[in-house]
Write an enzyme that holds these catalytic residues in place. Structure first.
Site: not given
Lengths: 308, 308, 308, 308
Positions: A63, A66, A193, A244, A262
């Site tokens: 992530s 992102k 993605y 998160y 993660v």
């Protein structure tokens, strides 16, 4: 600031936290990583880089990617306004729900709460795909240039593994498509993605590549990627949404803009000073590296550098 | 009971309600149907059939097919216990949320609340696919036999149109797959689900084909499809869950087990007496035929035959 | 039908289920009841009453009172239309959430989903208070007359105990008041609600007092309390909403309109035939008597009398 | 920095936004305030104060008081650890739902998401009540001392008006009490909460009284109220949770720790430099002052002082 000494003290402090969490096991490719790993790197705004432990060992960015896809979309939006219309399709509020939840999407007509939950990142990837024609490769090229590491690559085993266990993300993407919030076909968006998430980078690579966030938008070569205002805004989104549904807790303890993955990595920014990256695969219940968070906590304690 | 006279009175009563609702417009193939249509048919348990209006005009059965897929799964479950393990994978409670909602699924680990919301019907179709090897064709054959109409067929334009606009159902299916609650590949389950929904039948066909629900499980030829206990249980699920999130209101007004579809059809059961089917394409906000509900309401008023 | 023989067989069947559940322990006054109790009574529409076990032992009616407050409001509404405007203030749909949840209320502007969840019953009590000036006493008088037992009384210890542990219900009432959905002051509504719940009645008393539901609205003395249509509608609401969030399961297994209480009682109706009441204090996770549900299940199996 | 010049430029920029929002109208006492008001004040860490417009006109602090009750609880916790056990009873995460929502409370066992939504502030007030014996008076005394304005007072009309329209807050308090998350009786907690909200202060008073947040915990007289770490943490909670469910948007646009109130005030902190307070009664849909937010936005643009 003697970064090297600070990093060594931080590493000593964080060591007992290594192995305390749980290595991500939802795909076999991540599960195989040793829980003993710990590395931390700092890249200051003048280009100096420091590191200790496994700071040169590549890991799966997951992530953390992102952050870069958001930056690239903002950088490439027409008229160089930075924002384009991406903010009509994704919000900027903390989600209050887990990163892969569908509940919020249903209540808010397919508009994800922010670009750092999975649904929001799928929208950003979709936009990057439209802008570049190849969302994952354009990100890889950017990361190679910015990190100065031409060997950066996708990890095909990870990408395939994600796709095999990708029903939740497929559900998110189809759901948003049902609200008309995707421009490209669902399978293509998901594929890009997963490729983005599968990129392998070290703490060094990530700290260096994320330097533009500490330099108010300037790239490593001094050219401008983002307006200062835009770079600050990415930092704001990182602080409120980057870890998160523990973003409030993270701001409280660490007080820095940060984005976790993660794979066990966390990138953090001290605007005007430096970008950090820490890595240790053991995760807490919310998906953030246990030893990584402890390290950043201690770093801000030692340096007094929180944004607050 | 002079069914023909009752039906004519019912039709006269319902006529002003025709055109009051909104014809389903989420797929072009449904949108084309004239809002003026109205038909109603009754099949008594001895095989006599009555009808008025457009009772012999085929329409898209849509969610009414969910009743038949549930019956077929219960009938074909091992050991003829009727229930098999389908009830471990889908609940029997009213959903309290719209028929295609994902919220409940997330809170309850991918177990749909009941077999008549879309998610539950996908699970039932998945099970029927495992049991028969061809969920949609096996249902079509059953409906042909039971209705005595060998011309029943899928409407390919409707099935294709559903698939083209099927992102919401794809999201539901992928989401349940992410919880391990599908046995077959997502695309295959969705495809069979859409084929089932696309079957064209008239009020006559549906009233006759649903006769086993009024005959406590006996088929038209006198053979047993379901144990009496099982047939009653399907009626119970129809009453509590058969008309989307208006089931309580429907029970209150009409007081009969019923299953509606967005094609404008509603099938209803008076156990031990007869099965009805009414059709009029205008839908209320919850997806039930306006004139159809009014007709059933008046039918129970005239006959005094509610289950309460 | 030899009711006495059926009840004895039912009691024998249900015996092993006694003590399987958990006696309600949220207030001390309920916790003290022996888990070993089991009684069942039937009152047929002609006035005959049958019973076995502890069928003449009074227990706390708790939520069973919600059936009677709804009936009294419908009976006393202006113009004898039965419905008055109570249905503008409370819905008729199953809730899909636990009986004392606030979530649904918030999403639906303070309108409770149905009259049998706590929020809905508070609204009904509020209406009854407006109509009668004394909601709890008017119910007590009705129950005394209808059961033919002039000794029925409130249990002050239970009412006080409820009030002491009544924060959840106070939250529900204040929340609805904030939406303007209460006519009387919050403390008064709560107080009458608790008094109603505290009434002590036996299986005999409840089966007899609930006879009007089986007699399509006629009271024990032959006078009319409700129109037939209204009595049927209460039965419909009982079937779809009467056993907390297990109503679908209860309809599936038992197939009768029923209303349960956390005192361990369940009242059930076989329209046109009889009213039953069963009592055993052990509750399942959803608040319904374990042995009571088993008894009703077996009763319908033996008699074949489900509404389906 | 020429604060006076900056404030004048900011005021000119913000002027067109005055009257764009909606003055809070849920209680008459607030509704009476003129929508035309606008004031802004800055107190630097050395004690100098600057202001323009209505910066010396008192207004109702409302939710801005939540910042001070949190600070007082942290300051008075045993062992001077600052945190005491308040964080076991209230979280630190953005809520993702409106400030007076009950949904989150139900899902998370009566633990409010953060101290700045109403439920969380009620818990903090409850704790302050336990620690001081008089939560509202102790806050008033602190604010008088810290602002140097001995005339600060409660506005009884506002407090009474809040109580009269306080069903939503009563629902929140009773709901938390039902989970055992209040130490004092509900009516007492609510009363002190309303008194705190009713305090009248000007922009000047608030900017000066909030100086300890910019001085890393030091009071106006140089004594220590909070450890530097604690002051930073309050700033972190302000940034992630201080502007209702617009905190992400506010961080994105303004980039400062801030706390707003429905009286139209917003307090904001630039750590190490100054504390600001802006006031204009017109609110946006989420309860934040429209002109106030615009003014802070422009202030950070002119000075370059966001925390990012």
């Amino acid at each position: 600031m003697d970064y090297q000494a600070v990093l060594e003290e931080v590493a000593a402090y964080a060591r007992p936290f290594v192995r305390q969490g749980q290595v991500a096991d939802y795909i076999p490719a991540l599960e195989r990583v040793s829980a003993d790993r710990f590395g931390i790197a700092v890249a200051d705004i003048h280009g100096a880089v420091y590191g200790v432990g496994d700071w040169e060992v590549p890991f799966s960015v997951q992530s953390i990617s992102k952050t870069f896809s958001l930056a690239l979309v903002m950088a490439q939006s027409p008229g160089n306004q930075g924002d384009g219309d991406i903010w009509k399709r994704v919000g900027r509020e903390p989600s209050g729900t887990p990163f892969n939840s569908l509940v919020q999407l249903e209540a808010e007509n397919g508009i994800p709460r922010n670009p750092f939950i999975n649904a929001g990142a799928l929208v950003v990837t979709d936009r990057l795909q439209t802008l570049t024609g190849d969302a994952s490769t354009s990100m890889l090229h950017f990361l190679r240039e910015e990190s100065g590491n031409p060997d950066l690559a996708f990890d095909q085993a990870v990408a395939d593994s994600e796709a095999e266990h990708g029903d939740r993300n497929a559900a998110l993407a189809h759901f948003m498509a049902s609200f008309g919030n995707l421009e490209n076909p669902v399978p293509s968006v998901i594929e890009h993605y997963f490729w983005q998430c599968s990129i392998e980078m070290s703490c060094r690579d990530l700290a260096v590549a994320g330097g533009f966030l500490a330099r108010h938008g300037l790239r490593a070569d001094g050219s401008r990627l983002l307006e200062a205002r835009e770079a600050k805004r990415i930092n704001a989104v990182m602080l409120t949404c980057g870890t998160y549904d523990a973003a409030g807790e993270f701001a409280y303890r660490v007080g820095l803009p940060a984005k976790s993955g993660v794979g066990g990595g966390i990138i953090a920014v001290i605007p005007g000073r430096c970008t950090l990256c820490v890595w240790s695969p053991g995760l807490d219940a919310r998906g953030n590296s246990v030893a990584g968070a402890a390290a950043l906590d201690h770093f801000t304690t030692l340096t007094g550098w929180s944004v607050f």
